[in-house]
Every structure is written in structure tokens, then in C-alpha cells.
Design a protein around this motif. Structure first.
Motif, PDB file in Angstrom:
ATOM      1  N   SER A 236      -5.845   7.505   4.641  1.00  0.00           N
ATOM      2  CA  SER A 236      -5.248   7.259   5.946  1.00  0.00           C
ATOM      3  C   SER A 236      -5.667   8.365   6.897  1.00  0.00           C
ATOM      4  O   SER A 236      -5.629   9.555   6.540  1.00  0.00           O
ATOM      5  N   PHE A 237      -6.072   7.957   8.097  1.00  0.00           N
ATOM      6  CA  PHE A 237      -6.520   8.890   9.122  1.00  0.00           C
ATOM      7  C   PHE A 237      -5.654   8.721  10.361  1.00  0.00           C
ATOM      8  O   PHE A 237      -5.292   7.592  10.728  1.00  0.00           O
ATOM      9  N   VAL A 238      -5.325   9.833  11.016  1.00  0.00           N
ATOM     10  CA  VAL A 238      -4.595   9.772  12.275  1.00  0.00           C
ATOM     11  C   VAL A 238      -5.593   9.846  13.426  1.00  0.00           C
ATOM     12  O   VAL A 238      -6.718  10.328  13.265  1.00  0.00           O
ATOM     13  N   PRO A 239      -5.200   9.371  14.616  1.00  0.00           N
ATOM     14  CA  PRO A 239      -6.124   9.430  15.759  1.00  0.00           C
ATOM     15  C   PRO A 239      -6.388  10.864  16.201  1.00  0.00           C
ATOM     16  O   PRO A 239      -5.497  11.715  16.184  1.00  0.00           O
ATOM     17  N   TRP A 240      -7.612  11.104  16.590  1.00  0.00           N
ATOM     18  CA  TRP A 240      -8.012  12.365  17.217  1.00  0.00           C
ATOM     19  C   TRP A 240      -8.587  11.984  18.582  1.00  0.00           C
ATOM     20  O   TRP A 240      -9.774  11.786  18.740  1.00  0.00           O
ATOM     21  N   GLY A 241      -7.713  11.825  19.538  1.00  0.00           N
ATOM     22  CA  GLY A 241      -8.130  11.315  20.829  1.00  0.00           C
ATOM     23  C   GLY A 241      -8.540   9.853  20.707  1.00  0.00           C
ATOM     24  O   GLY A 241      -8.087   9.116  19.834  1.00  0.00           O
ATOM     25  N   GLU A 242      -9.424   9.403  21.584  1.00  0.00           N
ATOM     26  CA  GLU A 242      -9.877   8.023  21.584  1.00  0.00           C
ATOM     27  C   GLU A 242     -11.042   7.762  20.628  1.00  0.00           C
ATOM     28  O   GLU A 242     -11.227   6.644  20.165  1.00  0.00           O
ATOM     29  N   HIS A 243     -11.808   8.817  20.292  1.00  0.00           N
ATOM     30  CA  HIS A 243     -13.046   8.589  19.557  1.00  0.00           C
ATOM     31  C   HIS A 243     -13.152   9.439  18.295  1.00  0.00           C
ATOM     32  O   HIS A 243     -14.264   9.721  17.830  1.00  0.00           O
ATOM     33  N   GLY A 244     -12.030   9.861  17.750  1.00  0.00           N
ATOM     34  CA  GLY A 244     -12.078  10.679  16.552  1.00  0.00           C
ATOM     35  C   GLY A 244     -10.970  10.310  15.581  1.00  0.00           C
ATOM     36  O   GLY A 244      -9.967   9.675  15.949  1.00  0.00           O
ATOM     37  N   LEU A 245     -11.164  10.702  14.332  1.00  0.00           N
ATOM     38  CA  LEU A 245     -10.168  10.503  13.289  1.00  0.00           C
ATOM     39  C   LEU A 245      -9.988  11.813  12.539  1.00  0.00           C
ATOM     40  O   LEU A 245     -10.928  12.606  12.399  1.00  0.00           O
TER      41      LEU A 245
ATOM     42  N   LEU B  53       3.986   7.333   5.941  1.00  0.00           N
ATOM     43  CA  LEU B  53       2.935   6.328   5.874  1.00  0.00           C
ATOM     44  C   LEU B  53       3.547   4.975   6.168  1.00  0.00           C
ATOM     45  O   LEU B  53       4.580   4.624   5.597  1.00  0.00           O
ATOM     46  N   GLY B  54       2.929   4.232   7.068  1.00  0.00           N
ATOM     47  CA  GLY B  54       3.414   2.899   7.381  1.00  0.00           C
ATOM     48  C   GLY B  54       4.483   2.849   8.440  1.00  0.00           C
ATOM     49  O   GLY B  54       5.102   1.795   8.646  1.00  0.00           O
ATOM     50  N   ASP B  55       4.718   3.941   9.157  1.00  0.00           N
ATOM     51  CA  ASP B  55       5.716   3.930  10.220  1.00  0.00           C
ATOM     52  C   ASP B  55       5.204   3.079  11.390  1.00  0.00           C
ATOM     53  O   ASP B  55       4.036   3.206  11.790  1.00  0.00           O
ATOM     54  N   PRO B  56       6.042   2.229  11.971  1.00  0.00           N
ATOM     55  CA  PRO B  56       5.581   1.373  13.079  1.00  0.00           C
ATOM     56  C   PRO B  56       5.052   2.143  14.277  1.00  0.00           C
ATOM     57  O   PRO B  56       4.211   1.624  15.025  1.00  0.00           O
TER      58      PRO B  56
ATOM     59  N   ASP C 131       3.090   4.583  14.243  1.00  0.00           N
ATOM     60  CA  ASP C 131       1.758   5.111  13.977  1.00  0.00           C
ATOM     61  C   ASP C 131       0.730   3.991  13.817  1.00  0.00           C
ATOM     62  O   ASP C 131      -0.160   4.054  12.966  1.00  0.00           O
ATOM     63  N   GLY C 132       0.842   2.980  14.634  1.00  0.00           N
ATOM     64  CA  GLY C 132      -0.033   1.823  14.501  1.00  0.00           C
ATOM     65  C   GLY C 132      -1.491   2.118  14.740  1.00  0.00           C
ATOM     66  O   GLY C 132      -2.367   1.395  14.238  1.00  0.00           O
ATOM     67  N   ARG C 133      -1.834   3.182  15.488  1.00  0.00           N
ATOM     68  CA  ARG C 133      -3.232   3.490  15.779  1.00  0.00           C
ATOM     69  C   ARG C 133      -3.906   4.258  14.641  1.00  0.00           C
ATOM     70  O   ARG C 133      -5.111   4.519  14.709  1.00  0.00           O
ATOM     71  N   CYS C 134      -3.134   4.623  13.621  1.00  0.00           N
ATOM     72  CA  CYS C 134      -3.748   5.267  12.459  1.00  0.00           C
ATOM     73  C   CYS C 134      -4.667   4.273  11.753  1.00  0.00           C
ATOM     74  O   CYS C 134      -4.494   3.055  11.862  1.00  0.00           O
ATOM     75  N   VAL C 135      -5.641   4.800  11.022  1.00  0.00           N
ATOM     76  CA  VAL C 135      -6.644   3.981  10.353  1.00  0.00           C
ATOM     77  C   VAL C 135      -6.450   4.072   8.845  1.00  0.00           C
ATOM     78  O   VAL C 135      -6.332   5.171   8.288  1.00  0.00           O
ATOM     79  N   MET C 136      -6.437   2.905   8.191  1.00  0.00           N
ATOM     80  CA  MET C 136      -6.273   2.820   6.744  1.00  0.00           C
ATOM     81  C   MET C 136      -7.568   2.349   6.105  1.00  0.00           C
ATOM     82  O   MET C 136      -8.170   1.360   6.544  1.00  0.00           O
ATOM     83  N   LEU C 137      -8.007   3.066   5.074  1.00  0.00           N
ATOM     84  CA  LEU C 137      -9.106   2.625   4.234  1.00  0.00           C
ATOM     85  C   LEU C 137      -8.507   2.186   2.905  1.00  0.00           C
ATOM     86  O   LEU C 137      -7.904   3.004   2.194  1.00  0.00           O
ATOM     87  N   GLU C 138      -8.686   0.942   2.587  1.00  0.00           N
ATOM     88  CA  GLU C 138      -8.124   0.380   1.362  1.00  0.00           C
ATOM     89  C   GLU C 138      -9.274   0.012   0.432  1.00  0.00           C
ATOM     90  O   GLU C 138     -10.168  -0.754   0.814  1.00  0.00           O
ATOM     91  N   CYS C 139      -9.268   0.567  -0.770  1.00  0.00           N
ATOM     92  CA  CYS C 139     -10.334   0.296  -1.726  1.00  0.00           C
ATOM     93  C   CYS C 139      -9.796  -0.570  -2.868  1.00  0.00           C
ATOM     94  O   CYS C 139      -8.774  -0.238  -3.489  1.00  0.00           O
ATOM     95  N   ARG C 140     -10.482  -1.678  -3.126  1.00  0.00           N
ATOM     96  CA  ARG C 140     -10.093  -2.592  -4.209  1.00  0.00           C
ATOM     97  C   ARG C 140     -11.229  -2.695  -5.227  1.00  0.00           C
ATOM     98  O   ARG C 140     -12.409  -2.556  -4.880  1.00  0.00           O
TER      99      ARG C 140
ATOM    100  N   LEU D 135       0.824  -1.204   0.000  1.00  0.00           N
ATOM    101  CA  LEU D 135       0.000   0.000   0.000  1.00  0.00           C
ATOM    102  C   LEU D 135       0.863   1.262   0.000  1.00  0.00           C
ATOM    103  O   LEU D 135       0.540   2.249  -0.678  1.00  0.00           O
ATOM    104  N   VAL D 136       1.952   1.238   0.742  1.00  0.00           N
ATOM    105  CA  VAL D 136       2.860   2.394   0.755  1.00  0.00           C
ATOM    106  C   VAL D 136       3.449   2.611  -0.628  1.00  0.00           C
ATOM    107  O   VAL D 136       3.564   3.746  -1.117  1.00  0.00           O
ATOM    108  N   ASP D 137       3.834   1.510  -1.274  1.00  0.00           N
ATOM    109  CA  ASP D 137       4.395   1.619  -2.622  1.00  0.00           C
ATOM    110  C   ASP D 137       3.360   2.166  -3.597  1.00  0.00           C
ATOM    111  O   ASP D 137       3.682   3.028  -4.440  1.00  0.00           O
ATOM    112  N   ARG D 138       2.110   1.684  -3.522  1.00  0.00           N
ATOM    113  CA  ARG D 138       1.059   2.203  -4.394  1.00  0.00           C
ATOM    114  C   ARG D 138       0.787   3.680  -4.110  1.00  0.00           C
ATOM    115  O   ARG D 138       0.555   4.471  -5.035  1.00  0.00           O
ATOM    116  N   ALA D 139       0.801   4.060  -2.833  1.00  0.00           N
ATOM    117  CA  ALA D 139       0.564   5.466  -2.477  1.00  0.00           C
ATOM    118  C   ALA D 139       1.626   6.369  -3.088  1.00  0.00           C
ATOM    119  O   ALA D 139       1.325   7.459  -3.594  1.00  0.00           O
TER     120      ALA D 139
END
Length: 601
Positions: free
Chosen positions: A468-477, A443-446, A448-457, A420-424
Motif C-alpha cells: 500500500s502506498f500513500v499519495p505524494w502530491g499529485e504525481h508521487g507515491l 488500512l482501508g479507511d474511507p 484514504d481513498g487516493r492511496c494505491v493498493m498492489l494486490e498480488c495473487r 485484503l485488510v483481514d489478510r494483511a
């Protein structure tokens, strides 16, 4: 599609006439002001007097270059038994020197103070010695010149404690290299020009070099001391301008501001992550403080921090301070002190209204530039006529066989994440990674494991887009990265965003921050019935520039999700610094890259 671009405006504010300066402080919270001591006021006025002296001399020297009678008058008072005040020569080099010194003295550079003191102090001593001779005492203008030079030296000495800004340690070496190289190149070009245009026969190379160097100092009669050379007026001016440019480059190398720390130390990153764990809910941009091309300064208590990057002499912070709001003032004070110490212009990109109010209490002014689109998932629905276009696009892409998978980065196998990093990287629009205030830059740094990835195929199982979304506290992106294959189905990004908004609540997410809409209210209100001519003109101008930059399209793309618009602000100390801040922001965001810098500051 590039990552979301920063720029902050208020949804409920009155209709703007373009970028508006706003006052964030309520009257019940006046700015903190301290009455300076009498001696500090004297020092400040003396320092300001030196700047104004240099400004006036720059104007007079430029007038001398442009006006022949005035130039001849100055040269007459600079020869024989006459002398003129410090830096008054009616030449471009002197004008450039005075103007540049006025700029760096206004920034309170210690090196500029030392330079002026050595040069003007030596000249004042010469004038005092000259006035002991009868030939010089007869001319009243000599006494005036000595008095003005002496007053300038006295003002420098009185205001010496005001000039505390330090420079880069590498400046002397760089200035020497620029001086030697520039003199060789400029002198060579000037000498060749003088040889080609000389109207007198029999000149030697030594005569031509001497004429070039003297003409570089002044376009007046100074170079006439070389009788074997007589070049046309345009050649004299060209040589003078060329040497002035070289001299300015040397001065810039001498007095340039330090570039600042570029890397976030591992220990600093751990401290920032601890602050985000406790206070990360406050700001959707908080996680972007972890960019590793930023520096950080903590409050004395360690409970808050300001992250920044130095670009072109601007200390560029982004978002709100990290940590406990009660400790924000300490972190802001430390950041501003660091900026003053290095003569950096302080600026903040994308501050919220709460943080803007605190920054304003520390003397910064504000411009409201745009709005952040925040979707409350509890209120989001595809039902209703207003969502008809989004609903149709979502259904069309789904029927085409596309599917979305949502995972935390830490849950994605290493080989899949690498793909995914290569495609990005392959889908990126251009070689420069854009984003600073609202992009993580990796992107893909170890870490940043709590980041959220949306992958579309697609229907064949091939990756065609990702978010890719980063955390915004416990309940936000908060949106970080948007990449897609240019050959994929139209509406793919809208499909992915809708899938996230529909399914994120299953993972405990209740709010999502999307792109910023630059000058959103201008587009919204400028199209309404009854909009004034100024507002309509401003909207037309932004629409024109939207052909090259995503200004209106970002607003339209986010408005379809019916978000809550939250204003974001640009904070600055002086209005005169806004052009520098704008240039630094464009460089930091990756919209402007100087040749040979590789995108570095």
C-alpha cells in the motif's frame, strides 16, 4: 515484512565514522539569536544555580552512603545542637530526592519549584528561629548551613519566572495512589525483613514498623532510637533502598509531563488535508502527518503545521512541517513553545535537509542517520547488467503464475478491501503495528481513498501479498505497508515493486519513495578498499545487529532498484536528550512495548 522503518543519511556526504552530527546551516544564514535582558540573565543563572545545588547535594549524599567516615560526620552535624544544609542527610532517600529534583528543575517544572520552595523555605525559617538560641549560635557550621539554605531559597525566588512548565492534572491523584500503595507494599516488605533479621528479643510490631520507617529515611543513627530492634547492616541498606524506590515513584507521579493529545480532531485533519493538497509535493512523508495518534499545532497564519506525538516526555515530530515553507518558522515556534510549556524534549524524526535547516535556525541540532530511496520512473529500466538479479527474480515469479493488480483504494469494492485488510492483519509479523514516521497506521479507511493498493495473487487466484502506498502530491507515491504470506514464492515483493515501477507511469506517477536505509553510507563505504578501521568496526557492529533488526537488509533490498538516495535527519535540542529520544522513537515505531501498555505511550 514490516512497513518501512524510518531512519535517515546522505549519499554524497563524506565517508562517516558512524552517526554524524551535521551542521545544516550555511554561514550566510546564521541562527537567530537574541541578547537576553539583564534581569532575564539573572533569572536564568539563579534557576541554574538551584539545579547545581541539587546535583552537588545528590553527589554528597551518595558519598555519605558509601563512605562510613563521611556519613558519621554528616550524622554528627545533623544531631543535637547541629543542623545541615537543605537535603544533606547522607541517605539514599535524600540522594534520590536531590537527583530527581535536579532533573525536573532542569526541565523547569513549576511543581518542582513549588515543592522545593515549600520544603526549603520551611526549613530555612526553622534554622533562623534556631539561631536565635545561644546553643545553636555557638556552632559556625549552623550559620553556614542556614546561609546555604537561605541562598537556595533566594535563588528559587529570583528564578521563579523560569519555572513555567506545567504537569499533568492527574498527577496529584496518581502520586497519592502510588504513595499509599508503595508505602504499604514497601513498609510491609521492610517490616517482614526487619522481623526476620532482628537480633534482639522482645520487639513489638509497632517497634518494627517504626524502625522500618526510620531506616527508610537514613541508614545512620536515626533508627537507633528504637532500642528493641537491631538489624544487620545489609538489611538496613535494603530497607533504605526499598523506601527510596517508592519515594522516587511518588516523585515521578508528581512531576511527570503531560501525555499530550492522542487524537487528531476531524477539523484538524481537514485543515491538514487542505495544506497537503497545496503543498504535498514537497515531502514524501507529508501524508503520514494524518496519523490519528498525533497532535497538531498550526502557525499563527494557519498556512503551516507541525504534527507530533508525545512519548515518554518527548514531543516527537516526524518529517517536514506541512504547508507553505514561508510559514514553517511560525509553526515550529508554536510547537517548541508547546514543548517548553509542558517540559517535553523536542525531537524530529526523518526531516529533510531543507526542513532541517529551518529547524536548526530555531536552535535544534542534527544527526544524519540514513537515506530515503526514491526511484525516478523516467530513469528506471530492467535492462543492463546491473539489473540482472532483479530482472531474473521478476521473470521467475511471473513464470510461477503470479499476477499484480494496481488500484486506488477507492476503486476497490468494499468486500474485496475488507478481505485484503483481514489478510494483511493475518500476515503481520507480531501483534504490534509498527511504524510512526513512515506508516499511516491504518488500512482501508474511507478517508484514504487516493492511496494505491498492489494486490498480488498466485496462479489459483488467491491473495498472497499486498503493498500500500500513500499519495505524494499529485504525481508521487510513498510506501506505507508491505505484507506477504510467509509460504509464498521468494522474491514476491521485488516482483511487485518492479511491476509498480514499470506500470505506474500509465497512471501519471513519476516518482516512488521506498524504504529508508539506516546508516546506508556506513554499509556502502565500509566495504570499500581503503576504509578506515573505525568505519570497518562500525560496519561490523551494524552487521551484527542486523541479525535482529532490518538494517543492512533494508539497504540491500532498496539498492537493487538503483534509487536516488535522499538524506533524512534527526533533530534534537540537547545532546543529553538523545537517549530519551531514542527510547521514545523505539516506542513510537513499535519496536519497544512496555508490559501492560498495549503499545500505547
Amino acid at each position: 515484512m514490516p512497513a518501512r522503518q524510518p531512519t535517515p543519511t546522505s549519499p554524497q556526504a563524506p565517508a562517516p565514522r558512524g552517526p554524524r552530527r551535521v551542521r545544516l546551516l550555511p554561514n550566510r544564514f546564521p541562527p537567530i539569536r537574541f541578547r537576553p535582558a539583564p534581569d532575564s540573565r539573572v533569572r536564568a543563572r539563579a534557576a541554574a544555580a538551584t539545579v547545581w545545588y541539587l546535583r552537588v547535594l545528590a553527589v554528597l549524599n551518595i558519598a555519605g552512603v558509601m563512605s562510613l567516615p563521611f556519613r558519621e560526620e554528616v550524622h554528627e552535624h545533623n544531631a543535637g545542637d547541629f543542623f545541615t544544609p537543605y537535603l544533606a542527610t547522607a541517605g539514599l532517600v535524600s540522594a534520590a530526592l536531590a537527583l530527581f529534583l535536579a532533573v525536573v528543575m532542569r526541565r523547569r517544572k513549576r511543581a518542582a519549584w513549588v515543592f522545593n520552595l515549600l520544603l526549603s523555605g520551611f526549613l530555612f525559617c526553622l534554622y533562623v528561629l534556631a539561631l536565635t538560641r545561644d546553643a545553636y549560635q555557638e556552632h559556625l557550621f549552623n550559620w553556614l548551613s542556614a546561609a546555604l539554605t537561605g541562598l537556595f531559597v533566594a535563588a528559587l525566588l529570583l528564578g521563579r519566572r523560569e519555572f513555567s512548565a506545567i504537569g499533568d492534572r492527574s498527577n496529584p491523584r496518581l502520586a497519592l495512589a502510588v504513595g499509599v500503595g508503595g508505602t504499604l507494599v514497601g513498609g510491609t516488605v521492610g517490616t517482614l525483613l526487619v522481623r526476620a533479621t532482628n537480633q534482639l528479643p522482645g520487639a513489638t510490631l509497632k517497634d518494627e514498623i517504626a524502625y522500618t520507617l526510620l531506616r527508610g529515611i537514613s541508614v545512620g543513627p536515626l533508627a537507633d532510637r528504637v532500642p528493641a530492634v537491631h538489624a544487620p547492616r545489609w538489611a538496613d541498606v535494603t530497607v533504605n533502598v526499598l523506601i527510596a524506590v517508592v519515594f522516587l515513584l511518588v516523585l515521578y507521579a508528581c512531576f511527570r509531563a503531560p501525555r499530550g493529545a492522542c487524537l487528531l480532531a476531524e477539523q484538524d485533519e481537514q485543515r491538514l488535508r487542505a495544506l497537503l493538497d497545496r503543498h504535498g509535493e514537497r515531502d514524501s512523508l507529508g501524508y503520514f502527518a494524518l496519523r490519528r495518534d498525533k497532535a497538531v499545532v498550526f502557525s499563527p497564519s494557519g498556512k503551516a503545521a507541525v504534527t507530533y506525538r508525545v512519548v515518554g516526555g518527548v514531543s516527537l515530530a516526524s518529517g517536514d512541517p506541512i504547508g507553505d515553507p514561508e510559514a514553517w518558522p511560525g509553526a515550529i515556534d508554536a510547537w517548541l513553545a508547546e514543548a517548553r510549556r509542558h517540559a517535553w524534549a523536542p525531537a524530529v524524526m526523518g526531516a529533510s535537509e531543507e526542513a532541517g535547516t529551518v529547524y536548526a535556525r530555531h536552535g535544534l541540532d542534527a544527526l544524519e542517520l540514513g537515506d530515503e530511496a526514491i526511484v525516478d520512473l523516467a530513469d528506471f529500466t530492467l535492462e543492463g547488467r546491473a539489473m540482472r538479479v532483479v530482472r531474473q527474480a521478476h521473470n521467475r515469479v511471473r513464470r510461477a503464475g503470479y499476477s499484480v493488480r494496481i488500484r486506488r483504494h477507492e476503486d476497490i469494492p468494499a468486500d474485496e478491501l475488507a478481505l485484503l485488510v483481514d489478510r494483511a492483519d493475518h500476515w503481520r509479523d507480531g501483534a504490534t503495528e509498527r511504524g510512526f514516521s513512515m506508516a499511516l497506521g491504518r488500512l482501508g479507511d474511507p478517508a484514504d481513498g487516493r492511496c494505491v493498493m498492489l494486490e498480488c495473487r498466485d496462479a489459483n487466484g488467491e491473495p498472497r501479498a499486498l503493498l500500500s502506498f500513500v499519495p505524494w502530491g499529485e504525481h508521487g507515491l510513498s510506501l506505507d505497508l508491505m505484507r506477504r504470506d510467509r509460504d509464498c514464492e521468494n522474491g514476491l515483493m521485488e516482483y511487485m515493486v518492479v511491476e509498480l515501477l514499470l506500470r505506474a507511469r500509465e497512471s501519471g506517477i513519476d516518482r516512488v519513495s521506498l524504504n529508508f536505509a539506516m546508516f546506508r553510507s556506513v554499509f556502502e563505504r565500509g566495504s570499500r578498499l581503503g576504509a578506515g578501521p573505525v568505519l570497518r568496526l562500525w560496519r561490523s557492529t551494524l552487521t551484527f545487529f542486523s541479525r535482529w533488526w532490518q538494517i543492512e537488509s533494508l539497504y540491500r533490498a532498496n539498492a537493487k532498484y538503483r534509487p536516488v538516495w535522499e538524506p533524512r535527519f534527526l533533530l534534537f535540542a540537547k545532546s543529553s536528550d538523545i537517549p530519551r529520544i531514542g527510547l521514545a522513537s523505539a516506542r513510537a515505531e513499535g519496536f519497544l512495548t512496555f508490559p501492560g501498555t498495549g503499545g500505547r505511550s
